[in-house]
Design an enzyme around this catalytic site. Structure first.
Site, short mmCIF file in Angstrom:
data_model
loop_
_atom_site.label_atom_id
_atom_site.label_comp_id
_atom_site.label_asym_id
_atom_site.label_seq_id
_atom_site.Cartn_x
_atom_site.Cartn_y
_atom_site.Cartn_z
N LYS A 93 74.94 41.90 -31.62
CA LYS A 93 74.75 42.53 -32.70
C LYS A 93 73.44 41.95 -33.50
CE LYS A 93 76.30 45.24 -36.63
NZ LYS A 93 77.89 45.53 -37.36
N SER A 168 78.77 50.55 -37.34
CA SER A 168 77.58 50.08 -37.39
C SER A 168 77.10 49.33 -36.15
CB SER A 168 77.28 49.31 -38.51
OG SER A 168 78.12 48.25 -38.57
N SER A 192 83.70 49.27 -37.96
CA SER A 192 82.41 49.21 -37.22
C SER A 192 82.30 48.90 -35.91
CB SER A 192 81.34 48.36 -37.89
OG SER A 192 80.70 49.23 -39.19
#
Length: 488
Positions: A93, A168, A192
């Site tokens: 990420k 996210s 997330s």
């Protein structure tokens, strides 16, 4: 994403699909045994990334560097080097600092920021021999649940491209679901990891808060933030947990579909009140299948005020800590931007949300008094109720649908309809908030698909610090439910 693969290094389409179907442990075993090379595997995954570029799952892939790293891994293996992840490319990420590879945190202003250090979790997987295939797309500053990024694009769901991926950690989930990488590091503050895992049909593991290192990862809340992983099966999450934490596996990884002696709880009053009928039907079918496999599953009631308590507590802590957490991260790691500049650069909807709940004086901001109450009164009460359930009733985990609906369409992500009610997209985290509020370990498993072919997730939450027991339990349940193959 630069296109550097020559025709001599390209892999045939059938070989790409074979490589892309490998899980993390399977790929590591194959490279270790000399059945495949890291270079061939990495080449295939880069081709898979290119063929799925429309998903917007990555912000950065440096093909030259990852191919060089793969070649070096093959040479190291030939010279006798070992490592649990030697030569395996993994996604990260883009909120994790990566030495020599740009880290944007989803912001246009940091598109050229190249850190001089790795986040601790990145260093751990590199030390185990892993390669970083690239940096996954994410919602700006990890502040959102649908996967929309103004600068780097809406991450699309590999199972249905006109639907959201969740967020996210949107690109991380999508890249695993699409067979681009066998695993990806993500982050979870209120859901997330688990929300996009559910919507994309992969496994998403959120460890107990503090179990995995989070130094070098852009934060939201020092109380709630957790790093974790996406993979295609639980075995791969177990491997990654061992690599990142250094803990040896204490409990054996069970593969027996017999669940006799397993006690599980679910709370229909708290987790089935606002759920699409198709999701509830699938959840109840899963409960039936687990019972048929021998599990003892019983209903509980966590209190009429439980949902309101976790909503107020978790979102209050989340918003109150954001400015301080981000400002400290920027200072500590010499990130060339200020909190004020980040705020001014946010997309209009997000800037409006920060003005409302994050900035001091915002109409929805949590006061210091309310924050202290959330930390020292409400949070302990949530923990007391959950701990009592585990201790007095012997439940190994609490079950619930991970998300109350399947992936919304991209066009409808602003305002969702769940069970006939119009709600904000924050409702996607309604069920993940519970574990987040007090730092419990949680995992989302693929539990089937809707009539439209959209994934449905099953969440299991376990007692604090019982991560290995949760992973062992999840592996047994996965044996009953099956593994969702990637969408190639």
């Amino acid at each position: 994403m630069n296109d550097t693969l020559s025709s001599s290094t390209r892999t045939s389409a059938p070989e790409v699909q074979t490589f892309a179907s490998l899980g993390l442990a399977a790929a590591a075993d194959a490279i270790r045994a000399g059945e495949i090379t890291s270079e061939a595997y990495t080449t295939a995954l880069l081709q898979q990334a290119r063929s799925h570029a429309d998903l917007s799952a990555f912000i950065t892939i440096d093909e030259d560097s990852v191919l060089e790293a793969a070649n070096n891994a093959d040479k190291a293996r030939s010279a006798g080097a070992e490592g649990p992840l030697l030569g395996v490319p993994i996604g990260v990420k883009d909120s994790y600092l990566t030495k020599g590879l740009r880290t944007s945190i989803g912001l246009d202003q940091l598109a050229r920021f190249i850190p001089t250090e790795d986040a601790d979790a990145v260093r751990a997987i590199k030390d185990a021999g892993a390669l970083i295939l690239g940096k996954n797309n994410l919602v700006e500053m990890s502040y959102g649940l649908t996967g929309h990024n103004e600068r780097y694009g809406q991450v699309k769901n590999p199972r249905a491209h006109n639907h959201v991926s969740g967020g996210s950690s949107s690109g991380s989930a999508a890249s695993v679901a699409a067979g681009i990488v066998p695993a990806s590091l993500g982050g979870d503050t209120v859901g997330s990891i688990r929300v996009p895992a559910s919507l994309c049909g992969v496994v998403g593991f959120k460890p107990s808060t503090g179990r995995w290192p989070r130094h070098g990862v852009a934060p939201i809340s020092h109380t709630l933030d957790t790093t974790g992983v996406f993979a295609r099966n639980v075995e791969d999450c177990i491997l990654m947990d061992q690599v990142v934490t250094g803990d040896k596996v204490v409990e054996p990884v069970e593969r027996d579909p017999n669940l006799r002696g397993v006690r599980l709880a679910f709370a229909p009053g708290q987790f089935l009140g606002l759920v699409d009928p198709e999701v509830e039907d699938r959840f109840r079918e899963v409960v039936r299948r687990l019972r048929d496999a021998g599990a003892e599953i019983f209903e509980i009631d966590l209190g009429d005020d439980f949902n309101a308590l976790i909503q107020t507590t978790t979102w209050g802590i989340f918003a109150h800590e954001t400015q301080g957490a981000i400002s400290e991260f920027l200072r500590l790691h010499n990130v060339p931007i200020t909190f004020e500049a980040i705020y001014e650069s946010l997309k209009p909807q997000l800037r409006e949300a920060w003005a409302h709940i994050v900035l001091p004086g915002g109409a929805g901001a949590t006061s210091l008094e309310a924050y202290q109450t959330a930390l020292h009164v409400s949070r302990p009460e949530i923990h007391r109720r959950l701990s009592q359930l585990f201790a007095t009733q012997g439940a190994l985990a609490i079950l619930q649908p991970t998300t109350p609906c399947t992936a919304p369409s991209i066009d409808e992500q602003g305002a969702l309809r769940i069970a006939g009610q119009e709600v904000s997209n924050l409702a996607l985290a309604n069920h993940t908030l519970s574990a987040s509020s007090v730092g419990l370990p949680g995992i989302s498993l693929p539990a089937g698909v809707s009539r439209a072919g959209l994934p449905i997730g099953l969440e299991l939450d376990a007692p604090l610090a019982r991560d290995q027991a949760l992973l062992t339990l999840a592996r047994r349940i996965e044996t009953v439910l099956g593994v969702q193959p990637p969408s190639l």
